[in-house]
Design an enzyme around this catalytic site. Structure first.
Site, PDB file in Angstrom:
ATOM      1  CB  SER A  99      -0.837  -0.009   1.289  1.00 50.71           C
ATOM      2  OG  SER A  99      -1.548   1.196   1.435  1.00 50.71           O
ATOM      3  CE1 TYR A 145      -3.840  -2.552   4.925  1.00 45.54           C
ATOM      4  CE2 TYR A 145      -3.422  -0.210   4.589  1.00 45.54           C
ATOM      5  CZ  TYR A 145      -3.716  -1.456   4.075  1.00 45.54           C
ATOM      6  OH  TYR A 145      -3.899  -1.606   2.721  1.00 45.54           O
TER       7      TYR A 145
HETATM    8  N1  LIG Z   1      -8.563  -0.947  -2.064  1.00 43.84           N
HETATM    9  C1  LIG Z   1      -7.637  -0.088  -1.696  1.00 43.84           C
HETATM   10  O1  LIG Z   1      -7.875   1.140  -1.693  1.00 43.84           O
HETATM   11  C2  LIG Z   1      -6.266  -0.574  -1.298  1.00 43.84           C
HETATM   12  C3  LIG Z   1      -5.294   0.379  -1.010  1.00 43.84           C
HETATM   13  C4  LIG Z   1      -4.036  -0.046  -0.617  1.00 43.84           C
HETATM   14  C5  LIG Z   1      -3.747  -1.389  -0.514  1.00 43.84           C
HETATM   15  N2  LIG Z   1      -4.700  -2.308  -0.802  1.00 43.84           N
HETATM   16  C6  LIG Z   1      -4.342  -3.731  -0.631  1.00 43.84           C
HETATM   17  O2  LIG Z   1      -4.858  -4.489  -1.686  1.00 43.84           O
HETATM   18  C7  LIG Z   1      -5.026  -5.841  -1.260  1.00 43.84           C
HETATM   19  C8  LIG Z   1      -6.374  -6.342  -1.749  1.00 43.84           C
HETATM   20  O3  LIG Z   1      -7.412  -5.611  -1.092  1.00 43.84           O
HETATM   21  P1  LIG Z   1      -8.754  -5.132  -1.835  1.00 43.84           P
HETATM   22  O4  LIG Z   1      -8.729  -3.668  -1.872  1.00 43.84           O
HETATM   23  O5  LIG Z   1      -8.939  -5.899  -3.079  1.00 43.84           O
HETATM   24  O6  LIG Z   1      -9.870  -5.496  -0.738  1.00 43.84           O
HETATM   25  P2  LIG Z   1     -10.770  -6.804  -0.594  1.00 43.84           P
HETATM   26  O7  LIG Z   1     -11.270  -6.783   0.799  1.00 43.84           O
HETATM   27  O8  LIG Z   1     -11.738  -6.904  -1.689  1.00 43.84           O
HETATM   28  O9  LIG Z   1      -9.695  -7.953  -0.810  1.00 43.84           O
HETATM   29  C9  LIG Z   1      -8.951  -8.503   0.225  1.00 43.84           C
HETATM   30  C10 LIG Z   1      -9.025  -9.998   0.083  1.00 43.84           C
HETATM   31  O10 LIG Z   1      -8.227 -10.619   1.102  1.00 43.84           O
HETATM   32  C11 LIG Z   1      -8.993 -11.668   1.648  1.00 43.84           C
HETATM   33  N3  LIG Z   1      -8.605 -11.957   3.027  1.00 43.84           N
HETATM   34  C12 LIG Z   1      -8.609 -11.108   4.086  1.00 43.84           C
HETATM   35  N4  LIG Z   1      -8.233 -11.767   5.184  1.00 43.84           N
HETATM   36  C13 LIG Z   1      -7.984 -13.050   4.819  1.00 43.84           C
HETATM   37  C14 LIG Z   1      -7.583 -14.220   5.500  1.00 43.84           C
HETATM   38  N5  LIG Z   1      -7.366 -14.228   6.836  1.00 43.84           N
HETATM   39  N6  LIG Z   1      -7.421 -15.362   4.795  1.00 43.84           N
HETATM   40  C15 LIG Z   1      -7.648 -15.396   3.468  1.00 43.84           C
HETATM   41  N7  LIG Z   1      -8.047 -14.333   2.757  1.00 43.84           N
HETATM   42  C16 LIG Z   1      -8.214 -13.170   3.430  1.00 43.84           C
HETATM   43  C17 LIG Z   1     -10.437 -11.154   1.626  1.00 43.84           C
HETATM   44  O11 LIG Z   1     -11.371 -12.184   1.776  1.00 43.84           O
HETATM   45  C18 LIG Z   1     -10.471 -10.484   0.273  1.00 43.84           C
HETATM   46  O12 LIG Z   1     -10.796 -11.393  -0.754  1.00 43.84           O
HETATM   47  C19 LIG Z   1      -4.880  -5.823   0.270  1.00 43.84           C
HETATM   48  O13 LIG Z   1      -3.619  -6.343   0.620  1.00 43.84           O
HETATM   49  C20 LIG Z   1      -4.956  -4.350   0.610  1.00 43.84           C
HETATM   50  O14 LIG Z   1      -4.238  -4.019   1.777  1.00 43.84           O
HETATM   51  C21 LIG Z   1      -5.953  -1.932  -1.190  1.00 43.84           C
END
Ligand SMILES: NC(=O)c1ccc[n+]([C@@H]2O[C@H](COP(=O)([O-])OP(=O)(O)OC[C@H]3O[C@@H](n4cnc5c(N)ncnc54)[C@H](O)[C@@H]3O)[C@@H](O)[C@H]2O)c1
Length: 261
Positions: free
Chosen positions: A138, A151
């Protein structure tokens, strides 16, 4: 390096960025392994991909069984070319109001689970003298922002670990790419942990205004194909990385003024 026809393992593939990546990579004829906890959702994503897509459900915090998960993943297509460590959870709570159990959960899911899978897969990459580890961290892995202490801590740790991995194993033909998203339109904010560990359940305006998932996924795949060390993908929030580097005090006051929650 084009990703076409590669065998790619994606964690957190049942929603958001992981799901979006699966669709773009399926069009590139990749053989995909989709991991997550929710079998129903993984099957839904698989049904929208190509015929050579498999699911491998498990909980990321079950890192004591990482070697078994890796053995099963390799057995699906005989090898793995790229691991995309994407699954994770976020946080929305002030330090003073956050239970230690929440900090522990964030470090387990957002850092230790990546380390566990990576270490379990490393011997396979060393043995074939090739492989690409991708970690979705991130911008919060590059600078801090209120309400995200655990985080930010976990995401900063991811950078430290993979920078060392890259240095130690470049000689084995192993690549490492750290992807730093800004705001992306997923349900991450809704599923963020609050101080007592319950979910926030509401969206943030900043996330709603973020990049659409397909746009983000395409840019991320280009960064992987270019074997970038790090990629910052977002809108104007990306500037924070450069402000932190050059004018850290200015970044500090800009973040406080922006009142992003
Ligand atoms: N969306 C944003 O703005 C953003 C910004 C910065 C970083 N990210 C990073 O992107 C990545 C994906 O996130 P996203 O935005 O697609 O959100 P999201 O919540 O749709 O995806 C996260 C995924 O991780 C899975 N997950 C969480 N805990 C888990 C566990 N204990 N075991 C197995 N699976 C688990 C969830 O079920 C989900 O499918 C993450 O690492 C997040 O930190 C996202």
């Amino acid at each position: 390096m084009q990703l076409n026809d590669k065998i790619i393992w994606i964690t957190g593939a049942s929603s958001g960025i992981g799901e979006g990546l699966a669709y773009v990579l399926a069009k590139k004829n990749c053989k995909l392994i989709l991991s997550g906890r929710n079998v129903f959702e993984l099957e839904r994503v698989k049904a929208n991909c190509n015929a050579t897509t498999e699911i491998l459900p498990f909980d990321l915090s079950d890192f004591d069984h990482a070697k078994e998960h890796v053995a099963k993943a390799i057995a699906l297509f005989g090898k793995i070319d790229v691991l995309i460590n994407n699954g994770g959870i976020s946080q929305r709570s002030l330090i003073a109001e956050t239970d230690f159990a929440v900090d522990k959960k964030l470090i387990e899911v957002d850092y230790l689970s990546l380390v566990a899978l990576t270490k379990a897969l490393l011997p396979h990459f060393i043995q074939k003298q090739s492989g690409h580890f991708v970690a979705v961290t991130s911008l919060m892995g590059k600078f801090g922002s209120p309400y995200r202490s655990g985080y930010c801590g976990a995401k900063h740790a991811v950078h430290g670990f993979y920078d060392v991995l890259r240095m130690e194993h470049q000689k084995d033909g192993i690549d490492v790419t750290l992807i730093c998203p800004g705001f992306v339109q997923t349900n991450l904010a809704k599923k963020s942990l609050t101080g007592d560990g319950s979910l926030q359940m509401t969206d943030d305006q900043a996330t709603k205004n973020g990049l659409p998932v397909p746009v983000f996924a395409s840019r991320m795949i280009k960064a992987i194909e270019k074997r970038k060390f790090e990629a910052y993908i977002g809108r104007k929030e990306v500037l924070g990385v450069y402000l932190k580097r050059l004018f850290p005090r200015l970044l500090h006051y800009s973040v406080l003024r922006s009142k992003v929650r």
